[in-house]
Design an enzyme around this catalytic site. Sequence first.
Site, PDB file in Angstrom:
ATOM      1  N   TYR A  11      47.232  18.672 -36.147  1.00  0.00           N
ATOM      2  CA  TYR A  11      47.488  17.444 -35.378  1.00  0.00           C
ATOM      3  C   TYR A  11      46.567  16.293 -35.826  1.00  0.00           C
ATOM      4  CZ  TYR A  11      47.410  14.486 -31.120  1.00  0.00           C
ATOM      5  OH  TYR A  11      47.437  13.445 -30.222  1.00  0.00           O
ATOM      6  N   LEU A  35      48.008  27.475 -42.318  1.00  0.00           N
ATOM      7  CA  LEU A  35      49.259  27.322 -41.560  1.00  0.00           C
ATOM      8  C   LEU A  35      49.303  28.220 -40.321  1.00  0.00           C
ATOM      9  CD1 LEU A  35      51.766  27.054 -44.576  1.00  0.00           C
ATOM     10  CD2 LEU A  35      50.687  25.197 -43.295  1.00  0.00           C
ATOM     11  N   LYS A  86      41.432  26.417 -31.552  1.00  0.00           N
ATOM     12  CA  LYS A  86      40.968  25.427 -30.561  1.00  0.00           C
ATOM     13  C   LYS A  86      41.373  25.696 -29.114  1.00  0.00           C
ATOM     14  CE  LYS A  86      44.942  22.381 -30.974  1.00  0.00           C
ATOM     15  NZ  LYS A  86      45.479  21.047 -30.941  1.00  0.00           N
ATOM     16  N   SER A 126      33.237  18.507 -30.638  1.00  0.00           N
ATOM     17  CA  SER A 126      33.991  18.268 -29.405  1.00  0.00           C
ATOM     18  C   SER A 126      33.054  17.863 -28.278  1.00  0.00           C
ATOM     19  CB  SER A 126      34.713  19.565 -29.023  1.00  0.00           C
ATOM     20  OG  SER A 126      35.216  19.486 -27.715  1.00  0.00           O
ATOM     21  N   TYR A 149      35.056  29.122 -27.346  1.00  0.00           N
ATOM     22  CA  TYR A 149      35.448  27.995 -28.208  1.00  0.00           C
ATOM     23  C   TYR A 149      34.321  26.966 -28.270  1.00  0.00           C
ATOM     24  CZ  TYR A 149      37.357  23.510 -29.561  1.00  0.00           C
ATOM     25  OH  TYR A 149      37.521  22.283 -30.159  1.00  0.00           O
ATOM     26  N   LYS A 153      31.658  25.502 -31.454  1.00  0.00           N
ATOM     27  CA  LYS A 153      31.357  24.122 -31.872  1.00  0.00           C
ATOM     28  C   LYS A 153      29.853  23.874 -31.830  1.00  0.00           C
ATOM     29  CE  LYS A 153      35.484  22.786 -32.746  1.00  0.00           C
ATOM     30  NZ  LYS A 153      35.885  22.543 -34.126  1.00  0.00           N
ATOM     31  N   LEU A 200      46.915  18.581 -21.129  1.00  0.00           N
ATOM     32  CA  LEU A 200      47.742  17.802 -20.203  1.00  0.00           C
ATOM     33  C   LEU A 200      48.895  17.060 -20.886  1.00  0.00           C
ATOM     34  CD1 LEU A 200      48.186  16.730 -17.320  1.00  0.00           C
ATOM     35  CD2 LEU A 200      46.644  14.837 -17.907  1.00  0.00           C
ATOM     36  N   ARG A 231      39.557  11.930 -17.506  1.00  0.00           N
ATOM     37  CA  ARG A 231      39.160  12.211 -18.886  1.00  0.00           C
ATOM     38  C   ARG A 231      39.236  10.935 -19.730  1.00  0.00           C
ATOM     39  NH1 ARG A 231      37.930  15.935 -16.475  1.00  0.00           N
ATOM     40  NH2 ARG A 231      38.287  18.157 -16.824  1.00  0.00           N
ATOM     41  N   ARG A 292      41.410  24.240 -11.896  1.00  0.00           N
ATOM     42  CA  ARG A 292      41.323  25.201 -13.002  1.00  0.00           C
ATOM     43  C   ARG A 292      39.843  25.554 -13.199  1.00  0.00           C
ATOM     44  NH1 ARG A 292      43.710  23.181 -18.741  1.00  0.00           N
ATOM     45  NH2 ARG A 292      41.917  21.775 -18.578  1.00  0.00           N
TER      46      ARG A 292
HETATM   47  P1  NAD Z   1      45.322  21.947 -34.975  1.00  0.00           P
HETATM   48  O1  NAD Z   1      45.408  23.368 -34.578  1.00  0.00           O
HETATM   49  O2  NAD Z   1      46.537  21.117 -34.877  1.00  0.00           O
HETATM   50  O3  NAD Z   1      44.731  21.829 -36.459  1.00  0.00           O
HETATM   51  C1  NAD Z   1      43.856  22.774 -36.999  1.00  0.00           C
HETATM   52  C2  NAD Z   1      44.430  23.243 -38.329  1.00  0.00           C
HETATM   53  O4  NAD Z   1      43.527  24.200 -38.906  1.00  0.00           O
HETATM   54  C3  NAD Z   1      45.786  23.940 -38.195  1.00  0.00           C
HETATM   55  O5  NAD Z   1      46.696  23.334 -39.087  1.00  0.00           O
HETATM   56  C4  NAD Z   1      45.513  25.395 -38.568  1.00  0.00           C
HETATM   57  O6  NAD Z   1      46.619  25.987 -39.222  1.00  0.00           O
HETATM   58  C5  NAD Z   1      44.298  25.245 -39.476  1.00  0.00           C
HETATM   59  N1  NAD Z   1      43.419  26.423 -39.544  1.00  0.00           N
HETATM   60  C6  NAD Z   1      42.913  27.155 -38.516  1.00  0.00           C
HETATM   61  N2  NAD Z   1      42.117  28.139 -39.013  1.00  0.00           N
HETATM   62  C7  NAD Z   1      42.129  28.023 -40.359  1.00  0.00           C
HETATM   63  C8  NAD Z   1      41.516  28.741 -41.428  1.00  0.00           C
HETATM   64  N3  NAD Z   1      40.739  29.806 -41.196  1.00  0.00           N
HETATM   65  N4  NAD Z   1      41.733  28.339 -42.690  1.00  0.00           N
HETATM   66  C9  NAD Z   1      42.532  27.274 -42.957  1.00  0.00           C
HETATM   67  N5  NAD Z   1      43.147  26.569 -41.998  1.00  0.00           N
HETATM   68  C10 NAD Z   1      42.947  26.933 -40.712  1.00  0.00           C
HETATM   69  O7  NAD Z   1      44.122  21.297 -34.107  1.00  0.00           O
HETATM   70  P2  NAD Z   1      43.679  19.781 -33.958  1.00  0.00           P
HETATM   71  O8  NAD Z   1      43.942  19.357 -32.559  1.00  0.00           O
HETATM   72  O9  NAD Z   1      44.197  18.960 -35.083  1.00  0.00           O
HETATM   73  O10 NAD Z   1      42.107  19.963 -34.075  1.00  0.00           O
HETATM   74  C11 NAD Z   1      41.427  19.816 -35.312  1.00  0.00           C
HETATM   75  C12 NAD Z   1      39.962  20.117 -35.091  1.00  0.00           C
HETATM   76  O11 NAD Z   1      39.453  19.256 -34.079  1.00  0.00           O
HETATM   77  C13 NAD Z   1      39.678  21.544 -34.607  1.00  0.00           C
HETATM   78  O12 NAD Z   1      38.497  22.000 -35.240  1.00  0.00           O
HETATM   79  C14 NAD Z   1      39.453  21.383 -33.125  1.00  0.00           C
HETATM   80  O13 NAD Z   1      38.602  22.371 -32.600  1.00  0.00           O
HETATM   81  C15 NAD Z   1      38.805  20.009 -33.065  1.00  0.00           C
HETATM   82  N6  NAD Z   1      38.975  19.335 -31.775  1.00  0.00           N
HETATM   83  C16 NAD Z   1      40.242  19.175 -31.271  1.00  0.00           C
HETATM   84  C17 NAD Z   1      40.400  18.553 -30.029  1.00  0.00           C
HETATM   85  C18 NAD Z   1      41.755  18.392 -29.417  1.00  0.00           C
HETATM   86  O14 NAD Z   1      41.843  18.186 -28.186  1.00  0.00           O
HETATM   87  N7  NAD Z   1      42.860  18.446 -30.174  1.00  0.00           N
HETATM   88  C19 NAD Z   1      39.279  18.089 -29.330  1.00  0.00           C
HETATM   89  C20 NAD Z   1      38.009  18.263 -29.889  1.00  0.00           C
HETATM   90  C21 NAD Z   1      37.875  18.888 -31.128  1.00  0.00           C
HETATM   91  C1  WQD Z   2      42.813  17.214 -18.933  1.00  0.00           C
HETATM   92  C2  WQD Z   2      42.921  17.053 -17.424  1.00  0.00           C
HETATM   93  C3  WQD Z   2      42.911  19.143 -16.231  1.00  0.00           C
HETATM   94  C4  WQD Z   2      46.703  20.587 -17.887  1.00  0.00           C
HETATM   95  C5  WQD Z   2      40.228  20.451 -23.317  1.00  0.00           C
HETATM   96  C6  WQD Z   2      39.146  21.341 -23.883  1.00  0.00           C
HETATM   97  C7  WQD Z   2      38.192  20.536 -24.700  1.00  0.00           C
HETATM   98  C8  WQD Z   2      38.911  19.675 -25.755  1.00  0.00           C
HETATM   99  C9  WQD Z   2      40.079  18.940 -25.186  1.00  0.00           C
HETATM  100  C10 WQD Z   2      38.834  20.724 -27.904  1.00  0.00           C
HETATM  101  C11 WQD Z   2      41.996  17.985 -16.630  1.00  0.00           C
HETATM  102  C12 WQD Z   2      44.250  18.448 -16.061  1.00  0.00           C
HETATM  103  C13 WQD Z   2      45.603  19.828 -17.576  1.00  0.00           C
HETATM  104  C14 WQD Z   2      47.672  20.824 -16.869  1.00  0.00           C
HETATM  105  C15 WQD Z   2      46.356  19.511 -15.340  1.00  0.00           C
HETATM  106  N1  WQD Z   2      39.443  20.462 -26.821  1.00  0.00           N
HETATM  107  N2  WQD Z   2      45.418  19.301 -16.348  1.00  0.00           N
HETATM  108  N3  WQD Z   2      47.452  20.268 -15.637  1.00  0.00           N
HETATM  109  O1  WQD Z   2      40.162  20.187 -20.145  1.00  0.00           O
HETATM  110  O2  WQD Z   2      39.504  17.787 -20.695  1.00  0.00           O
HETATM  111  O3  WQD Z   2      39.632  19.447 -22.496  1.00  0.00           O
HETATM  112  O4  WQD Z   2      40.902  19.807 -24.402  1.00  0.00           O
HETATM  113  O5  WQD Z   2      37.690  20.559 -28.193  1.00  0.00           O
HETATM  114  O6  WQD Z   2      37.320  21.451 -25.282  1.00  0.00           O
HETATM  115  O7  WQD Z   2      38.481  21.966 -22.800  1.00  0.00           O
HETATM  116  O8  WQD Z   2      41.726  18.660 -21.468  1.00  0.00           O
HETATM  117  O9  WQD Z   2      44.156  18.292 -21.494  1.00  0.00           O
HETATM  118  O10 WQD Z   2      43.287  20.558 -20.768  1.00  0.00           O
HETATM  119  O11 WQD Z   2      42.951  18.594 -19.275  1.00  0.00           O
HETATM  120  O12 WQD Z   2      46.195  19.055 -14.213  1.00  0.00           O
HETATM  121  O13 WQD Z   2      48.661  21.531 -17.077  1.00  0.00           O
HETATM  122  O14 WQD Z   2      44.256  17.414 -17.019  1.00  0.00           O
HETATM  123  O15 WQD Z   2      42.504  19.777 -15.039  1.00  0.00           O
HETATM  124  O16 WQD Z   2      41.570  17.276 -15.484  1.00  0.00           O
HETATM  125  P1  WQD Z   2      40.207  19.049 -21.081  1.00  0.00           P
HETATM  126  P2  WQD Z   2      43.105  19.080 -20.814  1.00  0.00           P
END
Ligand code: NAD
Ligand code: WQD
Length: 336
Positions: A11, A35, A86, A126, A149, A153, A200, A231, A292
């Site tokens: 993403y 993938l 993640k 994160s 998780y 990080k 969400l 958030r 939650r």
């Molecule tokens: P995503 O799952 O869409 O992207 C991660 C990609 O990494 C995927 O395409 C997956 O196939 C690939 N992958 C996983 N393990 C692998 C491995 N061992 N080797 C090669 N490829 C691998 O997730 P995203 O939302 O794009 O998140 C990207 C990064 O950002 C992650 O490290 C995630 O923890 C971090 N992050 C995401 C969020 C969020 O809310 N989306 C928030 C904070 C941090």
């Molecule tokens: C947002 C708000 C929920 C789903 C998570 C990870 C964090 C980071 C981002 C990677 C909260 C509420 C949610 C639903 C709801 N990821 N909610 N109904 O919890 O802030 O963060 O994703 O690093 O590590 O913990 O994001 O989108 O899950 O929730 O009411 O079905 O929506 O309670 O207030 P969060 P979220």
Amino acid sequence: MSLLITGGTGYIGSHTVVELQALANEQDIVIVDDLSNSSTKVLDRIEKITAKTVTFIKADICDYEAMNEVFSLHSIDAVIHFAGHKAVGESSEKPLSYYYNNVSGTVILLKVMAAHNVKKLVFSSSATVYGDNTSPLNETMPTSATNPYGQTKLMIEHILFDLAKSDSDWSIACLRYFNPIGAHESGFIGENPNGIPNNLLPYVAQVAVGRLAQLQVFGDDYDTVDGTGVRDYIHVVDLAQGHVKALQNLDKISGCKAINLGTGNGTSVLEIVNTFKEISGQNIPYKIVPRRAGDLATVYADANLAHELLDWQATRDLHAMISDTWRWQSENPQGF
Ligand code: NAD
Ligand code: WQD
């Protein structure tokens, strides 16, 4: 010179690749992804948006030999490291899978980088590393984690700080993302979770498009504007541009630096639902259910450091975030 993007078909990675391709002096882009949570269809979509091709290598970052080959075949200058698992809930069920993939995978990547003398890194951290500190969250606050998780990080951040301390040639930006949402304005790429979404926005979007029946709102008795969780939602394209800025400013970062990428503003669950309803014109049925486990009332960034160090700040508002999410979801109801 080439830029390696691990997890580049995911993403945030895919949106970042699009922004990197838009630069005038763009470098060749090499994506490594196993993938496990994405599809090669993303590559066609990136090409459709940018009219440029990327090199894609299907490989696991935990595979030292495969990663070594990537660095031997391509003259990599810097790495943006997104690859990782993640899902917070899944990480409690499969902690070893998370520690292995995220922590061991990063150590292997770092070893290969060091072996090839590549010492510039932008890492996906994160806001989860702030534990239960009170918002606005700033980079000087103590860190902690409440699930495997988050621990991965935090552990990776510690590894990166230790590494930079041991060798001053490393320049590392640990970008602490808040809540990325939205999609590219073209509607060609966006978030495509497997199974029932945990977060969400993808949940609300799938209710709006008719794939899911009803949203569960986790608690309406928090001390917030309307009782629901608040958030710091950030447009994924702003986030992607933050990576470009981090990369461009790595030379200014000596050692390892943690930097928030957020907007500095908070939005409640019900504000999200109501804005989504207004923009999509769809009904979004919801039910209030108990809180939650592990959720905090309010989480938002102090976004000043990114502004000072990277000359970056988020520019897209909630309307843009939700319009772009809706365009992506309604034009791709089943994802890619
Ligand atoms: P995503 O799952 O869409 O992207 C991660 C990609 O990494 C995927 O395409 C997956 O196939 C690939 N992958 C996983 N393990 C692998 C491995 N061992 N080797 C090669 N490829 C691998 O997730 P995203 O939302 O794009 O998140 C990207 C990064 O950002 C992650 O490290 C995630 O923890 C971090 N992050 C995401 C969020 C969020 O809310 N989306 C928030 C904070 C941090
Ligand atoms: C947002 C708000 C929920 C789903 C998570 C990870 C964090 C980071 C981002 C990677 C909260 C509420 C949610 C639903 C709801 N990821 N909610 N109904 O919890 O802030 O963060 O994703 O690093 O590590 O913990 O994001 O989108 O899950 O929730 O009411 O079905 O929506 O309670 O207030 P969060 P979220």
